[in-house]
Every structure is written in C-alpha cells, then in structure tokens.
Write an enzyme that holds these catalytic residues in place. Sequence first.
Site, PDB file in Angstrom:
ATOM      1  N   ASP A 142       0.849  -1.196   0.000  1.00  0.00           N
ATOM      2  CA  ASP A 142       0.000   0.000   0.000  1.00  0.00           C
ATOM      3  C   ASP A 142       0.880   1.240   0.000  1.00  0.00           C
ATOM      4  O   ASP A 142       1.800   1.364   0.830  1.00  0.00           O
ATOM      5  CB  ASP A 142      -0.899  -0.014   1.240  1.00  0.00           C
ATOM      6  CG  ASP A 142      -1.989   1.047   1.174  1.00  0.00           C
ATOM      7  OD1 ASP A 142      -2.408   1.410   0.068  1.00  0.00           O
ATOM      8  OD2 ASP A 142      -2.430   1.498   2.249  1.00  0.00           O
ATOM      9  N   TYR A 144       1.225   5.705  -0.406  1.00  0.00           N
ATOM     10  CA  TYR A 144       0.727   6.924   0.242  1.00  0.00           C
ATOM     11  C   TYR A 144       0.970   8.051  -0.758  1.00  0.00           C
ATOM     12  O   TYR A 144       1.700   8.983  -0.495  1.00  0.00           O
ATOM     13  CB  TYR A 144       1.517   7.115   1.542  1.00  0.00           C
ATOM     14  CG  TYR A 144       1.040   8.158   2.517  1.00  0.00           C
ATOM     15  CD1 TYR A 144      -0.279   8.232   2.941  1.00  0.00           C
ATOM     16  CD2 TYR A 144       1.952   9.062   3.078  1.00  0.00           C
ATOM     17  CE1 TYR A 144      -0.685   9.171   3.877  1.00  0.00           C
ATOM     18  CE2 TYR A 144       1.563   9.994   4.017  1.00  0.00           C
ATOM     19  CZ  TYR A 144       0.239  10.058   4.416  1.00  0.00           C
ATOM     20  OH  TYR A 144      -0.147  10.989   5.358  1.00  0.00           O
ATOM     21  N   HIS A 149      -3.975  14.201   0.101  1.00  0.00           N
ATOM     22  CA  HIS A 149      -4.288  13.410   1.294  1.00  0.00           C
ATOM     23  C   HIS A 149      -3.175  13.516   2.321  1.00  0.00           C
ATOM     24  O   HIS A 149      -3.433  13.776   3.511  1.00  0.00           O
ATOM     25  CB  HIS A 149      -4.513  11.946   0.902  1.00  0.00           C
ATOM     26  CG  HIS A 149      -4.611  11.021   2.069  1.00  0.00           C
ATOM     27  ND1 HIS A 149      -5.658  11.057   2.976  1.00  0.00           N
ATOM     28  CD2 HIS A 149      -3.782  10.026   2.506  1.00  0.00           C
ATOM     29  CE1 HIS A 149      -5.472  10.133   3.909  1.00  0.00           C
ATOM     30  NE2 HIS A 149      -4.342   9.502   3.646  1.00  0.00           N
ATOM     31  N   GLU A 214     -10.957   3.754   3.007  1.00  0.00           N
ATOM     32  CA  GLU A 214      -9.976   4.522   2.236  1.00  0.00           C
ATOM     33  C   GLU A 214     -10.232   4.275   0.757  1.00  0.00           C
ATOM     34  O   GLU A 214     -10.203   3.127   0.302  1.00  0.00           O
ATOM     35  CB  GLU A 214      -8.535   4.149   2.613  1.00  0.00           C
ATOM     36  CG  GLU A 214      -8.146   4.618   4.010  1.00  0.00           C
ATOM     37  CD  GLU A 214      -6.660   4.417   4.306  1.00  0.00           C
ATOM     38  OE1 GLU A 214      -5.980   3.753   3.498  1.00  0.00           O
ATOM     39  OE2 GLU A 214      -6.198   4.915   5.346  1.00  0.00           O
ATOM     40  N   GLU A 216      -9.192   4.022  -2.779  1.00  0.00           N
ATOM     41  CA  GLU A 216      -7.922   3.796  -3.453  1.00  0.00           C
ATOM     42  C   GLU A 216      -8.145   3.080  -4.783  1.00  0.00           C
ATOM     43  O   GLU A 216      -9.228   2.557  -5.057  1.00  0.00           O
ATOM     44  CB  GLU A 216      -6.971   2.954  -2.576  1.00  0.00           C
ATOM     45  CG  GLU A 216      -6.777   3.507  -1.170  1.00  0.00           C
ATOM     46  CD  GLU A 216      -5.628   2.856  -0.413  1.00  0.00           C
ATOM     47  OE1 GLU A 216      -4.763   2.218  -1.075  1.00  0.00           O
ATOM     48  OE2 GLU A 216      -5.588   2.975   0.826  1.00  0.00           O
ATOM     49  N   ASP A 248      -9.297   0.172   1.359  1.00  0.00           N
ATOM     50  CA  ASP A 248      -8.323  -0.319   2.333  1.00  0.00           C
ATOM     51  C   ASP A 248      -8.778   0.108   3.731  1.00  0.00           C
ATOM     52  O   ASP A 248      -8.342   1.126   4.263  1.00  0.00           O
ATOM     53  CB  ASP A 248      -6.934   0.224   2.020  1.00  0.00           C
ATOM     54  CG  ASP A 248      -5.845  -0.596   2.681  1.00  0.00           C
ATOM     55  OD1 ASP A 248      -6.081  -1.777   2.947  1.00  0.00           O
ATOM     56  OD2 ASP A 248      -4.758  -0.044   2.927  1.00  0.00           O
ATOM     57  N   ARG A 252      -8.493   3.445  12.768  1.00  0.00           N
ATOM     58  CA  ARG A 252      -7.648   4.621  13.006  1.00  0.00           C
ATOM     59  C   ARG A 252      -7.112   4.695  14.446  1.00  0.00           C
ATOM     60  O   ARG A 252      -5.953   5.078  14.669  1.00  0.00           O
ATOM     61  CB  ARG A 252      -8.440   5.899  12.708  1.00  0.00           C
ATOM     62  CG  ARG A 252      -8.925   6.033  11.280  1.00  0.00           C
ATOM     63  CD  ARG A 252      -7.814   6.328  10.337  1.00  0.00           C
ATOM     64  NE  ARG A 252      -8.307   6.600   8.990  1.00  0.00           N
ATOM     65  CZ  ARG A 252      -7.541   6.606   7.903  1.00  0.00           C
ATOM     66  NH1 ARG A 252      -6.249   6.343   8.014  1.00  0.00           N
ATOM     67  NH2 ARG A 252      -8.048   6.864   6.720  1.00  0.00           N
ATOM     68  N   GLN A 255      -4.448   2.095  14.844  1.00  0.00           N
ATOM     69  CA  GLN A 255      -3.276   2.501  14.062  1.00  0.00           C
ATOM     70  C   GLN A 255      -2.478   3.596  14.769  1.00  0.00           C
ATOM     71  O   GLN A 255      -1.244   3.553  14.798  1.00  0.00           O
ATOM     72  CB  GLN A 255      -3.721   2.988  12.680  1.00  0.00           C
ATOM     73  CG  GLN A 255      -2.570   3.401  11.770  1.00  0.00           C
ATOM     74  CD  GLN A 255      -3.052   3.769  10.375  1.00  0.00           C
ATOM     75  OE1 GLN A 255      -4.182   3.481   9.998  1.00  0.00           O
ATOM     76  NE2 GLN A 255      -2.197   4.392   9.588  1.00  0.00           N
ATOM     77  N   TYR A 259       1.500   2.379  15.370  1.00  0.00           N
ATOM     78  CA  TYR A 259       2.306   2.557  14.160  1.00  0.00           C
ATOM     79  C   TYR A 259       3.734   3.038  14.411  1.00  0.00           C
ATOM     80  O   TYR A 259       4.589   2.954  13.526  1.00  0.00           O
ATOM     81  CB  TYR A 259       1.591   3.470  13.169  1.00  0.00           C
ATOM     82  CG  TYR A 259       1.781   4.955  13.378  1.00  0.00           C
ATOM     83  CD1 TYR A 259       2.642   5.687  12.572  1.00  0.00           C
ATOM     84  CD2 TYR A 259       1.072   5.632  14.369  1.00  0.00           C
ATOM     85  CE1 TYR A 259       2.804   7.043  12.743  1.00  0.00           C
ATOM     86  CE2 TYR A 259       1.225   6.994  14.550  1.00  0.00           C
ATOM     87  CZ  TYR A 259       2.092   7.696  13.736  1.00  0.00           C
ATOM     88  OH  TYR A 259       2.248   9.051  13.916  1.00  0.00           O
ATOM     89  N   LYS A 268      -4.469  -2.317   9.792  1.00  0.00           N
ATOM     90  CA  LYS A 268      -4.672  -2.371   8.347  1.00  0.00           C
ATOM     91  C   LYS A 268      -4.714  -3.800   7.801  1.00  0.00           C
ATOM     92  O   LYS A 268      -4.813  -3.985   6.593  1.00  0.00           O
ATOM     93  CB  LYS A 268      -3.533  -1.622   7.653  1.00  0.00           C
ATOM     94  CG  LYS A 268      -3.405  -0.162   8.050  1.00  0.00           C
ATOM     95  CD  LYS A 268      -4.459   0.701   7.419  1.00  0.00           C
ATOM     96  CE  LYS A 268      -4.189   0.858   5.952  1.00  0.00           C
ATOM     97  NZ  LYS A 268      -5.173   1.758   5.303  1.00  0.00           N
ATOM     98  N   THR A 272      -8.967  -5.771   3.155  1.00  0.00           N
ATOM     99  CA  THR A 272      -8.781  -4.854   2.032  1.00  0.00           C
ATOM    100  C   THR A 272      -9.699  -5.355   0.924  1.00  0.00           C
ATOM    101  O   THR A 272      -9.505  -6.449   0.399  1.00  0.00           O
ATOM    102  CB  THR A 272      -7.322  -4.852   1.538  1.00  0.00           C
ATOM    103  OG1 THR A 272      -6.463  -4.439   2.607  1.00  0.00           O
ATOM    104  CG2 THR A 272      -7.149  -3.913   0.355  1.00  0.00           C
ATOM    105  N   THR A 371      -4.914   6.516  -0.154  1.00  0.00           N
ATOM    106  CA  THR A 371      -6.143   7.307  -0.231  1.00  0.00           C
ATOM    107  C   THR A 371      -6.037   8.404  -1.282  1.00  0.00           C
ATOM    108  O   THR A 371      -5.033   9.122  -1.344  1.00  0.00           O
ATOM    109  CB  THR A 371      -6.446   7.928   1.137  1.00  0.00           C
ATOM    110  OG1 THR A 371      -6.535   6.877   2.104  1.00  0.00           O
ATOM    111  CG2 THR A 371      -7.738   8.706   1.119  1.00  0.00           C
ATOM    112  N   GLU A 387     -10.304  12.531   6.981  1.00  0.00           N
ATOM    113  CA  GLU A 387     -10.279  13.872   6.405  1.00  0.00           C
ATOM    114  C   GLU A 387     -11.655  14.525   6.449  1.00  0.00           C
ATOM    115  O   GLU A 387     -11.778  15.698   6.829  1.00  0.00           O
ATOM    116  CB  GLU A 387      -9.783  13.817   4.962  1.00  0.00           C
ATOM    117  CG  GLU A 387      -8.337  13.437   4.807  1.00  0.00           C
ATOM    118  CD  GLU A 387      -7.958  13.254   3.347  1.00  0.00           C
ATOM    119  OE1 GLU A 387      -7.528  14.239   2.716  1.00  0.00           O
ATOM    120  OE2 GLU A 387      -8.106  12.130   2.835  1.00  0.00           O
TER     121      GLU A 387
END
Length: 445
Positions: A142, A144, A149, A214, A216, A248, A252, A255, A259, A268, A272, A371, A387
């Site tokens: 994945d 970014y 974003h 997300e 994607e 995905d 949150r 995470q 992370y 995560k 998916t 995203t 967001e």
Amino acid sequence: ATQDAMAPLKSFVPSAEEPGNDFSIQNLPLGACRVRGSVAPRCCSRIGDLVVDLSACQKAGLLNGAILSQPGPAQTLASQPTLNAFAELGPSARKELRETLQRLLSSDEGVLRDNAALREEVLVKVADTESALPMTVGDYTDFYASREHASNVGTMFGRDPPLAANWSHLPIGYHGRASSVVLSGTNVTRPRGLSLAKGSTVPAYGPCKVMDYELEMGIFIGSGNDLGRPVTCDDAREHIMGLVLVNDWSARDIQKYEYVPLGPFTAKNFATSISPWIVTLEALAPFSQPAPTQDLNPVADYLSHSPTGGRQRETFDIQLEVVVEAKGDGLGTVVSKSNFKHVYWTMDQMLAQHTVTGCNMRSGDLLASGTITGSREDPMSFGCLLEKSWGGTKPWHLSGGQQRTYLEDGDTVTMKGFCGGEATSGGGNARVGFGECIGTVLPAL
C-alpha cells in the site's frame, strides 16, 4: 489497425449499449467467476449484463489468435481458476484476447450473434455466476501517493510543513497483508485491538472506535521481474495488467497507537476489499493524460522516464465515488467524489520504487495507491472519513439524517469508478467502468 484504433465499436449485446453501463465493448475487463454452479472459478470477461466464459470460448475454438491457439497459453484460460497464469504471458496475449473478444462481440460479427447455441455456451447471465478473486494475491503493498491526502493528514496532526521530508522524493509505501484481500461483497468485522483514549496513559483493549474506509485504486501485476532486476518507469507498463477499485479499511485508533516506529500493522491487516473486474491498461488507454507536475523537489533518475524512452509521466482520468448507507436506511449518501488523475506518484513510479532494490514482483501482486483526495479546498473530494470529519471534529450527516464522524456497525460502503461515459460518435456506449466495491461493517466479535 487494431479494433481500438478503428471506428467506435458497437456490440450486439443490448445491455452493453445502454448509457451508463460500465461494461461496454470498449471495456471487456477480466475476472474469475463460478459459472452456473461450477465448483471451481473460471477465467471470464464481462460485457453488459453478461459474463463471457473464456474457458468455454477456448474450448469452442473461438480464441484462435497466434498466441492463444498454442497449447500452453491456451491452457491458461481453459483450465485455470484465476488469471495469474494468463497474466504472466504479458501484454501481447492480453491484447490478442481483447481484439478477439471485441471482434466476436461486435454487432458486425455473426459468429456469436447468429448462433444461439454457441451464445448459450459462452455468454452467461451475471445472475447465473458468482464472482471470485480474479488473481491469487501473493503480496500486497500500500502506497501513500496522494499529495492532497498526505498534506491534509500532516496538517491535521500538527506538522509544519505538512509533508514529511522524504515524501516528495519517493513514493512512500508499506507491505500489507495479502491473505485478507477480499472480494467486493465480503462483510468486514469491526476489529479489536489496543488503543489509547484521549487523556489516558494506559492503552485499553476493545473494539475499534474509529473505523474508516480509504478510497484507493489497485494495480495488479501481470508478468513479474527477476530477483535483482529492477523495473524502470519506461518498462513498468509491460508488467502491469490493469486496475481495480480498492477500499483499504482502517482502524484509526488502533493505528495511532501501534504505528510507531514501524508503521501500520493490525490496524490495516483485517480487510482490504477489491472490485471483481480488472480493467486492463488497453481499455484505459483512451483516458490517459499527463500526470500532475512534480514540483516539490527534483525526482531521482530511477523514478523518471528516460528522454529517449518514448513515454512520459501519465495517469488515467478515472472518476471515483463513495456512497455510505446506514443499515435499514435504504438511502445511500454520496460522501466523496474524487479522481485517480490527482495522484502525485504514478503507477510506473510506484513499481520502479518497489523494485529499485531488485525486489521480484510476481503475477497477481497488488499495489494500492493510498487514499485518493482530489482537492484540499473541497471536503467532498476527501478520500476517507479521517479527512471528511477532520480527525473526528466535524460531524457529517447521511441523507436519512443520521450523524456520523466515522463508520458505525451496519454501515455499507460502496465505491464506484468509471472513465468516459459520453456516447461514441456512432452513438454507442463508450463508458469503461469498474463496477462496484462494496463492504458492510459487522459488529466486533
């Protein structure tokens, strides 16, 4: 000339010519389906509301081009439950299949149009099929890659400047979990884990409280590369089969706690979702356009196209939409509209970055864009609820009146994507769509 370079095609399949149908004769995506109750999936294509059984086509002698008439390549479609072996053959076999199908399904060709028994054999109503994963996914990565974003998230988390120092120099990514890549329509159970409540110093175990989608796009690898041999930006399209929609899912709160320092892990890895039909690079080609200018920092040579390579940085104009529907509501609410064309790092650059060390990609490997947010000034274009709710501080409402910041149990998320949609000059349907990527959030176990 190929069919794509000739006058716009029309199909004898009525549903394929209906305005707004994702699966026109210009599309012909590839997937895998159980057909009429078959135990094992078969390689298939899709036109209008019909599935094209490629195994049946092969056995009927319809795929008689120079490549697919050979015994080895023929078996990749005749007897395989996924597209991996066929995809490994590379772009030439894929283009031959596309041209053959476009000819067979066109309104000017009588082989299927005028033979009811043969049509019954190779064309199956969608209702008589069950989609399966189109490829066996060996590895999933994945990225970014959306500047908008990443900038929003950086601002939200108090970074100034919002982008990390390395973001403008290379496509950031992490290795995800391939085993939990699931097909559209699969329910997603709310995960459990450790999270740290605001004001607390001790993490607590429990269901995720901040469940997010997300928006994607996924990039499926067709033919791989040898270990130790990087793929250049110029050569990347030789290894990419096509694209799918990706949701995905993200936990949150889990995470945020886990992370540091190695990045996302359990937040995560629980699901998916992907759409079932791979839209090929050939179908997307008419919707190619220059990629966003990379004006933040000079880009390294290995992430650039060579001046003599004949290719420039290009992306695709794919319109994207997210709909959220509460359980029992019956009213879907459009919560986001974005476009793949906004992504800063291209699929070529993602693949070049992934393989710069000599990492070997394999047929069926999946890369996701990260995203996709359209504009920092337009909350309707934000690609996730982190967001849209600005970190949970700005509630929003469904059309039924329910208030949300993040997803609640029973919420169904539907992602859609398509290119074009305008009728061809001859009046035919020219839309090239991805169908839908759907998932419903179930309560934690």
